[in-house]
Design an enzyme around this catalytic site. Sequence first.
Site: not given
Length: 248
Positions: A11-13, A95, A97, A165, A171, A211, A232-233
């Site tokens: 997921n590049w967000k 998600h 977010e 999640e 993150g 993470s 993610g990251g």
Amino acid sequence: TGMRRKLAAGNWKMNGTSAALGELDMLATSHPAPGVDILVCPPATLVSAAVRTVDNRSIRIGGQDCHSETNGAHTGDISAAMLRDAGATAVILGHSERRASHHETSEDVRAKARSAQKAGLMTVICLGESLLQRQATNTLDIIGAQLSLSVPDSSNGQNLVIAYEPIWAIGSGMTPTPDQIGEVHDFMRDRLEQRFGSGVGRSVRLLYGGSVKAANAAEIFGISNVDGALVGGASLTAADFGPIIAAL
Ligand code: G3P
């Protein structure tokens, strides 16, 4: 777990401009026949270009959200049919977010998922508790409610993936213990089997997200009912995502 093909999802967000397509190209080149499914969800602006970049190689491309309707007066939104038309074959929905900053409820997520499944997209529905909810030992209640409300009846083993999640793990560099992850994943599996029957319930893939990195991937992938990760990251570069895929 033999029936479920492992899935590494990125997921590049809200990250990535056209320059990031080079990472996708590298990822595809370095995983010509991965033996697992790989999904990358770039921002909507890059979906078409990402589909061209992977050029029918071993990576599928997905969106990060869609509207519940097919078209209409919804400025700024995109529909599942539009994602499909752009070449996406999947979409992340619900998600945390988006639940937080766009006030999406589980009912909203279910309506979006219904539309996405109708358009032929694989839906990756995200669930997770906050730190306060975990501390109050409400985790399974929260997950149970989100699971039953967010997942549409139209789901089957092909068009549904669930990503657990925990909000506090996203993150943050913090991850739950293997026992904590296993407890939630076993619980979700039971609930899915109760609702959809054991055939469908057992074929839905359950991802862990929060993470995940190369250093903890192998341990996480060894946990019962963990069929992959939503990253993610560490999905933004081929150098970081590649070793996670290799650990699956
Ligand atoms: O959807 C994936 C995500 O929320 C996890 O993010 O950066 O902790 O891997 P990250």
